[in-house]
Design a protein around this motif. Structure first.
Motif, PDB file in Angstrom:
ATOM      1  N   ILE A 111       0.936  -1.185  -0.046  1.00 41.52           N
ATOM      2  CA  ILE A 111      -0.226  -0.035   0.073  1.00 41.52           C
ATOM      3  C   ILE A 111       0.701   1.243  -0.053  1.00 41.52           C
ATOM      4  N   VAL A 112       1.828   1.254   0.826  1.00 39.62           N
ATOM      5  CA  VAL A 112       2.846   2.413   0.996  1.00 39.62           C
ATOM      6  C   VAL A 112       3.426   2.641  -0.153  1.00 39.62           C
ATOM      7  N   SER A 113       4.090   1.678  -0.586  1.00 35.52           N
ATOM      8  CA  SER A 113       5.237   1.685  -1.832  1.00 35.52           C
ATOM      9  C   SER A 113       4.316   2.048  -3.169  1.00 35.52           C
ATOM     10  N   GLY A 114       3.038   1.551  -3.247  1.00 38.71           N
ATOM     11  CA  GLY A 114       2.275   1.785  -4.490  1.00 38.71           C
ATOM     12  C   GLY A 114       1.989   3.292  -4.295  1.00 38.71           C
ATOM     13  N   ILE A 115       1.472   3.880  -3.285  1.00 46.76           N
ATOM     14  CA  ILE A 115       1.382   5.247  -3.383  1.00 46.76           C
ATOM     15  C   ILE A 115       2.426   6.279  -3.662  1.00 46.76           C
ATOM     16  N   LEU A 116       3.638   5.658  -2.856  1.00 46.80           N
ATOM     17  CA  LEU A 116       4.824   6.550  -3.332  1.00 46.80           C
ATOM     18  C   LEU A 116       5.473   6.291  -4.797  1.00 46.80           C
ATOM     19  N   PHE A 117       4.891   5.555  -5.421  1.00 44.41           N
ATOM     20  CA  PHE A 117       5.326   5.413  -6.535  1.00 44.41           C
ATOM     21  C   PHE A 117       4.669   6.183  -7.484  1.00 44.41           C
ATOM     22  N   ALA A 118       3.360   6.162  -7.263  1.00 43.57           N
ATOM     23  CA  ALA A 118       2.705   7.281  -8.080  1.00 43.57           C
ATOM     24  C   ALA A 118       2.968   8.454  -7.758  1.00 43.57           C
ATOM     25  N   LEU A 152      -6.367   0.794  -7.018  1.00 40.37           N
ATOM     26  CA  LEU A 152      -6.601  -0.626  -6.968  1.00 40.37           C
ATOM     27  C   LEU A 152      -5.988  -1.434  -5.695  1.00 40.37           C
ATOM     28  N   ILE A 153      -4.829  -0.799  -5.384  1.00 38.48           N
ATOM     29  CA  ILE A 153      -4.108  -1.392  -4.291  1.00 38.48           C
ATOM     30  C   ILE A 153      -4.698  -1.270  -2.780  1.00 38.48           C
ATOM     31  N   ILE A 154      -5.339   0.042  -2.660  1.00 36.63           N
ATOM     32  CA  ILE A 154      -5.522  -0.025  -1.396  1.00 36.63           C
ATOM     33  C   ILE A 154      -6.836  -0.730  -0.939  1.00 36.63           C
ATOM     34  N   PRO A 155      -6.720  -1.302   0.232  1.00 31.26           N
ATOM     35  CA  PRO A 155      -7.835  -2.243   0.825  1.00 31.26           C
ATOM     36  C   PRO A 155      -9.345  -1.554   0.869  1.00 31.26           C
ATOM     37  N   TRP A 156      -9.840  -0.990   0.045  1.00 27.94           N
ATOM     38  CA  TRP A 156     -11.184  -0.377   0.383  1.00 27.94           C
ATOM     39  C   TRP A 156     -12.247  -1.118   1.088  1.00 27.94           C
ATOM     40  N   GLN A 157     -11.971  -2.783   1.131  1.00 26.65           N
ATOM     41  CA  GLN A 157     -12.957  -3.414   1.701  1.00 26.65           C
ATOM     42  C   GLN A 157     -12.935  -2.992   3.296  1.00 26.65           C
ATOM     43  N   ARG A 158     -11.889  -2.562   3.776  1.00 22.77           N
ATOM     44  CA  ARG A 158     -11.689  -2.454   5.390  1.00 22.77           C
ATOM     45  C   ARG A 158     -12.541  -1.043   5.378  1.00 22.77           C
ATOM     46  N   LEU A 159     -13.128  -0.346   4.480  1.00 23.92           N
ATOM     47  CA  LEU A 159     -13.787   0.861   4.545  1.00 23.92           C
ATOM     48  C   LEU A 159     -15.271   0.740   4.150  1.00 23.92           C
ATOM     49  N   PHE A 160     -15.452  -0.109   3.309  1.00 23.72           N
ATOM     50  CA  PHE A 160     -16.650  -0.127   2.639  1.00 23.72           C
ATOM     51  C   PHE A 160     -17.300  -1.643   2.523  1.00 23.72           C
ATOM     52  N   SER A 162     -17.142  -5.640   1.557  1.00 26.78           N
ATOM     53  CA  SER A 162     -16.691  -6.358   0.274  1.00 26.78           C
ATOM     54  C   SER A 162     -17.471  -5.778  -1.027  1.00 26.78           C
ATOM     55  N   ASN A 163     -18.072  -4.958  -0.938  1.00 27.99           N
ATOM     56  CA  ASN A 163     -18.663  -4.401  -2.278  1.00 27.99           C
ATOM     57  C   ASN A 163     -17.613  -3.756  -2.969  1.00 27.99           C
ATOM     58  N   VAL A 164     -16.443  -3.290  -2.237  1.00 22.79           N
ATOM     59  CA  VAL A 164     -15.405  -2.324  -2.996  1.00 22.79           C
ATOM     60  C   VAL A 164     -14.145  -3.253  -2.446  1.00 22.79           C
ATOM     61  N   VAL A 165     -13.455  -3.755  -3.108  1.00 17.45           N
ATOM     62  CA  VAL A 165     -12.233  -4.362  -3.056  1.00 17.45           C
ATOM     63  C   VAL A 165     -10.788  -3.731  -3.450  1.00 17.45           C
ATOM     64  N   GLY A 166      -9.671  -3.905  -2.788  1.00 14.22           N
ATOM     65  CA  GLY A 166      -8.386  -3.658  -3.504  1.00 14.22           C
ATOM     66  C   GLY A 166      -7.456  -4.888  -3.404  1.00 14.22           C
ATOM     67  N   VAL A 167      -6.433  -4.667  -4.091  1.00 20.07           N
ATOM     68  CA  VAL A 167      -5.574  -5.931  -4.240  1.00 20.07           C
ATOM     69  C   VAL A 167      -4.904  -6.258  -2.786  1.00 20.07           C
ATOM     70  N   ALA A 168      -4.531  -5.375  -1.952  1.00 20.84           N
ATOM     71  CA  ALA A 168      -3.948  -5.495  -0.717  1.00 20.84           C
ATOM     72  C   ALA A 168      -5.127  -6.266   0.326  1.00 20.84           C
ATOM     73  N   TYR A 169      -4.785  -7.377   1.085  1.00 18.54           N
ATOM     74  CA  TYR A 169      -5.812  -8.100   1.725  1.00 18.54           C
ATOM     75  C   TYR A 169      -4.987  -8.689   2.965  1.00 18.54           C
ATOM     76  N   GLY A 170      -5.872  -9.000   3.885  1.00 22.57           N
ATOM     77  CA  GLY A 170      -5.290  -9.694   4.969  1.00 22.57           C
ATOM     78  C   GLY A 170      -5.485 -11.142   5.198  1.00 22.57           C
ATOM     79  N   ALA A 171      -5.064 -11.812   6.060  1.00 24.30           N
ATOM     80  CA  ALA A 171      -5.241 -13.346   6.373  1.00 24.30           C
ATOM     81  C   ALA A 171      -6.573 -13.629   6.471  1.00 24.30           C
ATOM     82  N   ASP A 172      -7.131 -12.932   7.389  1.00 24.77           N
ATOM     83  CA  ASP A 172      -8.572 -13.135   7.849  1.00 24.77           C
ATOM     84  C   ASP A 172      -9.583 -13.029   6.529  1.00 24.77           C
ATOM     85  N   GLU A 173      -9.283 -12.099   5.814  1.00 23.98           N
ATOM     86  CA  GLU A 173     -10.384 -11.909   4.636  1.00 23.98           C
ATOM     87  C   GLU A 173      -9.955 -13.019   3.653  1.00 23.98           C
TER      88      GLU A 173
END
Length: 227
Positions: A111-118, A152-160, A162-173
């Motif tokens: 997440i951090v490196s993707g944002i810094l790349f942009a 697309l990397i940001i885990p939007w599912q943590r905020l919204f 499972s309707n909106v998801v990002g590539v980053a995920y956790g083991a629980d997900e």
């Protein structure tokens, strides 16, 4: 117009701009490598669990289900010392807890490196505009691609949810999706779209952004008649 040599009177400003370009381009390449490594790690962890190389908590093996609860317990106790799977046999104790930690660390860095790349591509765009270095077409496209990739990397599912998801995920997900995978073909399709197809899209965006930014660098050098 971009092929016209730079006015010699502006070479001092151009030299400063080129130094800034060198710094941002170097960091952009570093963030590109980090994002690529993290993407590969998260995808490798997914397939290790999905293919059964790493046994996820709560999963039941088909052989155990056929034996029944009593016989399954006895069979598990009998084969437990040797039933470590392919990955465990190669690298030793490699269980789901370790995979979960790898997923967590890799996703966080991703997440951090993707944002810094942009952001690095954005600063390259700004320097190119202010310094009038040219290659705006390439670097603008690289920035748009990098921005979409970061979104697309940001885990939007943590905020919204499972309707909106990002590539980053956790083991629980991953465990939740594994449980839902066995509930029918539509869930299987969404399962692989979420963890594989979306990953491929982000990987392609990352590579295309890097290629575009490389074209921008060559365009600058060509415009300054360095190559």
């Amino acid at each position: 117009m971009n092929d016209v040599p730079v006015n010699p009177n502006n070479m001092v400003e151009t030299s400063d701009s080129l130094e800034a370009v060198g710094v941002f381009r170097a960091w952009k390449n570093i963030f590109f490598a980090i994002v690529l490594i993290c993407l590969l790690l998260t995808q490798a962890a997914f397939w290790a669990v999905d293919l059964g190389f790493i046994e996820a908590p709560g999963t039941v093996k088909p052989a155990d289900a056929a034996l029944g609860s009593t016989d399954a317990a006895a069979a598990t106790a009998a084969v437990e010392p040797n039933d470590k799977g392919l990955v465990q046999g190669l690298v030793g104790e490699f269980d789901f807890d370790l995979v979960a930690r790898v997923i967590g660390v890799a996703s966080g860095i991703l997440i951090v490196s993707g944002i810094l790349f942009a952001l690095a591509v954005f600063f390259c765009l700004m320097v190119s505009l202010v310094g009038r270095l040219g290659g705006i077409n390439h670097i603008s496209r690289a920035f748009i691609l990098g921005l979409i990739m970061a979104a697309l990397i940001i885990p939007w599912q943590r905020l919204f949810g499972s309707n909106v998801v990002g590539v980053a995920y956790g083991a629980d997900e991953l465990l939740r999706w594994l449980d839902a995978k066995g509930e029918g073909l539509p869930n299987v399709i969404f399962y692989y779209l979420r963890f594989t197809a979306l990953w491929v899209v982000v990987l392609l965006l990352l590579i295309m952004s890097q290629v575009r930014s490389s074209g921008w660098s060559k365009s600058i050098l060509r415009r300054l008649e360095i190559i």
